[in-house]
Design a protein around this motif. Structure first.
Motif, PDB file in Angstrom:
ATOM      1  N   LEU A 110     -46.889  13.135  -9.495  1.00 34.38           N
ATOM      2  CA  LEU A 110     -48.338  12.917  -9.512  1.00 34.38           C
ATOM      3  C   LEU A 110     -48.718  11.875 -10.554  1.00 34.38           C
ATOM      4  O   LEU A 110     -49.566  11.001 -10.290  1.00 34.38           O
ATOM      5  CB  LEU A 110     -49.048  14.240  -9.805  1.00 34.38           C
ATOM      6  CG  LEU A 110     -50.590  14.181  -9.878  1.00 34.38           C
ATOM      7  CD1 LEU A 110     -51.181  13.717  -8.559  1.00 34.38           C
ATOM      8  CD2 LEU A 110     -51.146  15.542 -10.276  1.00 34.38           C
ATOM      9  N   TYR A 111     -48.097  11.921 -11.712  1.00 36.92           N
ATOM     10  CA  TYR A 111     -48.385  10.954 -12.770  1.00 36.92           C
ATOM     11  C   TYR A 111     -48.009   9.542 -12.326  1.00 36.92           C
ATOM     12  O   TYR A 111     -48.755   8.577 -12.583  1.00 36.92           O
ATOM     13  CB  TYR A 111     -47.614  11.335 -14.032  1.00 36.92           C
ATOM     14  CG  TYR A 111     -47.729  10.323 -15.141  1.00 36.92           C
ATOM     15  CD1 TYR A 111     -48.870  10.249 -15.937  1.00 36.92           C
ATOM     16  CD2 TYR A 111     -46.673   9.443 -15.403  1.00 36.92           C
ATOM     17  CE1 TYR A 111     -48.977   9.308 -16.959  1.00 36.92           C
ATOM     18  CE2 TYR A 111     -46.769   8.508 -16.423  1.00 36.92           C
ATOM     19  CZ  TYR A 111     -47.919   8.445 -17.196  1.00 36.92           C
ATOM     20  OH  TYR A 111     -48.012   7.508 -18.193  1.00 36.92           O
ATOM     21  N   ILE A 112     -46.867   9.396 -11.653  1.00 36.54           N
ATOM     22  CA  ILE A 112     -46.429   8.078 -11.191  1.00 36.54           C
ATOM     23  C   ILE A 112     -47.393   7.522 -10.150  1.00 36.54           C
ATOM     24  O   ILE A 112     -47.786   6.346 -10.205  1.00 36.54           O
ATOM     25  CB  ILE A 112     -44.994   8.160 -10.627  1.00 36.54           C
ATOM     26  CG1 ILE A 112     -43.991   8.427 -11.751  1.00 36.54           C
ATOM     27  CG2 ILE A 112     -44.631   6.868  -9.895  1.00 36.54           C
ATOM     28  CD1 ILE A 112     -42.578   8.631 -11.273  1.00 36.54           C
ATOM     29  N   VAL A 113     -47.792   8.356  -9.200  1.00 42.48           N
ATOM     30  CA  VAL A 113     -48.701   7.895  -8.143  1.00 42.48           C
ATOM     31  C   VAL A 113     -50.051   7.483  -8.720  1.00 42.48           C
ATOM     32  O   VAL A 113     -50.594   6.415  -8.394  1.00 42.48           O
ATOM     33  CB  VAL A 113     -48.872   8.993  -7.072  1.00 42.48           C
ATOM     34  CG1 VAL A 113     -49.970   8.597  -6.085  1.00 42.48           C
ATOM     35  CG2 VAL A 113     -47.563   9.226  -6.339  1.00 42.48           C
ATOM     36  N   VAL A 114     -50.597   8.318  -9.602  1.00 44.23           N
ATOM     37  CA  VAL A 114     -51.885   7.996 -10.215  1.00 44.23           C
ATOM     38  C   VAL A 114     -51.777   6.727 -11.062  1.00 44.23           C
ATOM     39  O   VAL A 114     -52.684   5.878 -11.053  1.00 44.23           O
ATOM     40  CB  VAL A 114     -52.380   9.179 -11.062  1.00 44.23           C
ATOM     41  CG1 VAL A 114     -53.626   8.791 -11.865  1.00 44.23           C
ATOM     42  CG2 VAL A 114     -52.687  10.378 -10.181  1.00 44.23           C
ATOM     43  N   SER A 115     -50.672   6.570 -11.769  1.00 43.10           N
ATOM     44  CA  SER A 115     -50.483   5.371 -12.591  1.00 43.10           C
ATOM     45  C   SER A 115     -50.392   4.120 -11.738  1.00 43.10           C
ATOM     46  O   SER A 115     -50.958   3.069 -12.088  1.00 43.10           O
ATOM     47  CB  SER A 115     -49.213   5.518 -13.440  1.00 43.10           C
ATOM     48  OG  SER A 115     -49.312   6.628 -14.309  1.00 43.10           O
ATOM     49  N   CYS A 116     -49.685   4.202 -10.610  1.00 41.00           N
ATOM     50  CA  CYS A 116     -49.564   3.042  -9.722  1.00 41.00           C
ATOM     51  C   CYS A 116     -50.926   2.611  -9.176  1.00 41.00           C
ATOM     52  O   CYS A 116     -51.269   1.420  -9.179  1.00 41.00           O
ATOM     53  CB  CYS A 116     -48.604   3.358  -8.579  1.00 41.00           C
ATOM     54  SG  CYS A 116     -46.857   3.490  -9.066  1.00 41.00           S
ATOM     55  N   TRP A 117     -51.717   3.584  -8.721  1.00 45.55           N
ATOM     56  CA  TRP A 117     -53.035   3.252  -8.181  1.00 45.55           C
ATOM     57  C   TRP A 117     -53.979   2.750  -9.273  1.00 45.55           C
ATOM     58  O   TRP A 117     -54.750   1.802  -9.050  1.00 45.55           O
ATOM     59  CB  TRP A 117     -53.637   4.474  -7.481  1.00 45.55           C
ATOM     60  CG  TRP A 117     -53.121   4.671  -6.097  1.00 45.55           C
ATOM     61  CD1 TRP A 117     -52.139   5.532  -5.703  1.00 45.55           C
ATOM     62  CD2 TRP A 117     -53.536   3.988  -4.912  1.00 45.55           C
ATOM     63  NE1 TRP A 117     -51.923   5.435  -4.360  1.00 45.55           N
ATOM     64  CE2 TRP A 117     -52.768   4.497  -3.843  1.00 45.55           C
ATOM     65  CE3 TRP A 117     -54.480   2.994  -4.659  1.00 45.55           C
ATOM     66  CZ2 TRP A 117     -52.920   4.037  -2.536  1.00 45.55           C
ATOM     67  CZ3 TRP A 117     -54.633   2.532  -3.359  1.00 45.55           C
ATOM     68  CH2 TRP A 117     -53.856   3.059  -2.321  1.00 45.55           C
ATOM     69  N   SER A 118     -53.919   3.342 -10.447  1.00 43.81           N
ATOM     70  CA  SER A 118     -54.791   2.910 -11.550  1.00 43.81           C
ATOM     71  C   SER A 118     -54.435   1.504 -12.012  1.00 43.81           C
ATOM     72  O   SER A 118     -55.325   0.658 -12.212  1.00 43.81           O
ATOM     73  CB  SER A 118     -54.680   3.889 -12.726  1.00 43.81           C
ATOM     74  OG  SER A 118     -55.037   5.197 -12.341  1.00 43.81           O
ATOM     75  N   LEU A 119     -53.149   1.239 -12.168  1.00 44.48           N
ATOM     76  CA  LEU A 119     -52.721  -0.093 -12.586  1.00 44.48           C
ATOM     77  C   LEU A 119     -53.033  -1.132 -11.513  1.00 44.48           C
ATOM     78  O   LEU A 119     -53.440  -2.258 -11.831  1.00 44.48           O
ATOM     79  CB  LEU A 119     -51.224  -0.084 -12.896  1.00 44.48           C
ATOM     80  CG  LEU A 119     -50.638  -1.326 -13.557  1.00 44.48           C
ATOM     81  CD1 LEU A 119     -51.353  -1.614 -14.871  1.00 44.48           C
ATOM     82  CD2 LEU A 119     -49.143  -1.167 -13.788  1.00 44.48           C
ATOM     83  N   GLY A 120     -52.854  -0.760 -10.238  1.00 46.65           N
ATOM     84  CA  GLY A 120     -53.211  -1.674  -9.156  1.00 46.65           C
ATOM     85  C   GLY A 120     -54.688  -2.001  -9.147  1.00 46.65           C
ATOM     86  O   GLY A 120     -55.095  -3.143  -8.898  1.00 46.65           O
ATOM     87  N   PHE A 121     -55.526  -1.000  -9.436  1.00 48.34           N
ATOM     88  CA  PHE A 121     -56.973  -1.214  -9.497  1.00 48.34           C
ATOM     89  C   PHE A 121     -57.338  -2.175 -10.626  1.00 48.34           C
ATOM     90  O   PHE A 121     -58.136  -3.107 -10.438  1.00 48.34           O
ATOM     91  CB  PHE A 121     -57.677   0.126  -9.694  1.00 48.34           C
ATOM     92  CG  PHE A 121     -59.170   0.026  -9.823  1.00 48.34           C
ATOM     93  CD1 PHE A 121     -59.977  -0.022  -8.698  1.00 48.34           C
ATOM     94  CD2 PHE A 121     -59.778  -0.014 -11.078  1.00 48.34           C
ATOM     95  CE1 PHE A 121     -61.360  -0.120  -8.819  1.00 48.34           C
ATOM     96  CE2 PHE A 121     -61.145  -0.106 -11.208  1.00 48.34           C
ATOM     97  CZ  PHE A 121     -61.942  -0.163 -10.076  1.00 48.34           C
ATOM     98  N   ILE A 122     -56.739  -1.988 -11.792  1.00 48.87           N
ATOM     99  CA  ILE A 122     -57.065  -2.826 -12.952  1.00 48.87           C
ATOM    100  C   ILE A 122     -56.589  -4.265 -12.725  1.00 48.87           C
ATOM    101  O   ILE A 122     -57.324  -5.236 -12.991  1.00 48.87           O
ATOM    102  CB  ILE A 122     -56.439  -2.237 -14.221  1.00 48.87           C
ATOM    103  CG1 ILE A 122     -57.066  -0.879 -14.544  1.00 48.87           C
ATOM    104  CG2 ILE A 122     -56.619  -3.192 -15.403  1.00 48.87           C
ATOM    105  CD1 ILE A 122     -56.386  -0.146 -15.679  1.00 48.87           C
TER     106      ILE A 122
END
Length: 241
Positions: free
Chosen positions: A72-84
């Motif tokens: 879950l942490y990896i998925v959320v990090s990927c989407w958050s970093l992609g958004f930024i």
């Protein structure tokens, strides 16, 4: 699904009507969702290579390391970093002045054709995007290469041929998608565009925006035993009829 649904409907509209109209805000919005999905897929493919590395090189520790919380942490990090990462060029594009021609010779609002319509100095945007795209493609790609080097070394240490084939099949589908997706991204955003025709860029863009997502369920689905059994049953029925 996000990448295709962002591009394909308007592409079909353009093909049927031999052109289409979109507002500047709508064009920037399409570029944002395109960049978000493309960037996140790069990061997710990188995370999947780490998952394959743990599964093959450290199988006894896999369950304890790759926990549901870490996933879950990896998925959320990927989407958050992609958004930024995607938000930065979008904010820079909104500061530009568009006063020239308003025709985009492309099937979606990609960055290059969009910047060509601006009357402002776009050098800062180009340098920023080149830096981000270089880091986003080269660094994750190098990480994937390193993980697969360790994976291949581990596979070669397996004495049983059947064991090698079974282990390699674990990562073959992911490796196929990585080669197709990153190859197209390198051709568009990392390799210099000098001498490249616009039609070539369109074909390469078509590869990673529609062809690769189209093959994803096929590549990953053929590894599913139930799907394989259904295909074999269907072929048997076809032979009988």
């Amino acid at each position: 699904m996000l990448l295709i649904s962002n591009i394909v409907p308007f592409l079909v509209h353009i093909i049927l009507l031999n052109g289409g109209l979109v507002s500047l805000k709508g064009c920037i919005t399409q570029f944002f969702f395109y960049g978000l999905s493309a960037t996140t897929e790069c990061l997710l493919l990188t995370a999947m290579s780490y998952d394959r590395y743990l599964a093959i090189c450290s199988p006894l520790h896999y369950s304890s390391i790759m926990s549901p919380q870490l996933c879950l942490y990896i998925v959320v990090s990927c989407w958050s970093l992609g958004f930024i990462i995607t938000l930065i060029p979008v904010l820079l594009i909104q500061t530009l002045w568009f006063c020239g021609p308003n025709t985009i010779d492309h099937f979606f609002c990609d960055l290059g054709p969009l910047l060509e319509l601006s009357c402002s100095d776009v050098s800062i945007v180009k340098y920023e995007v080149l830096s981000l795209s270089g880091l986003l493609t080269i660094m994750p790609f190098l990480f994937i290469v390193v993980t697969y080097v360790y994976i291949f070394i581990t596979i070669m240490k397996i004495t049983c041929i059947t064991g090698r084939q079974k282990t390699f099949s674990t990562c073959s589908s992911h490796l196929t998608v990585v080669c197709a997706y990153y190859g197209a991204l390198f051709a568009i955003y990392v390799v210099p565009r000098t001498g490249q025709s616009l039609n070539v860029n369109k074909m390469v863009s078509l590869m990673y925006s529609m062809v690769t997502p189209l093959f994803n369920p096929i590549i990953y689905g053929l590894r599913n035993q139930e799907i394989k059994a259904a295909i074999r049953n269907y072929l048997r029925i076809c032979r009988r009829t």
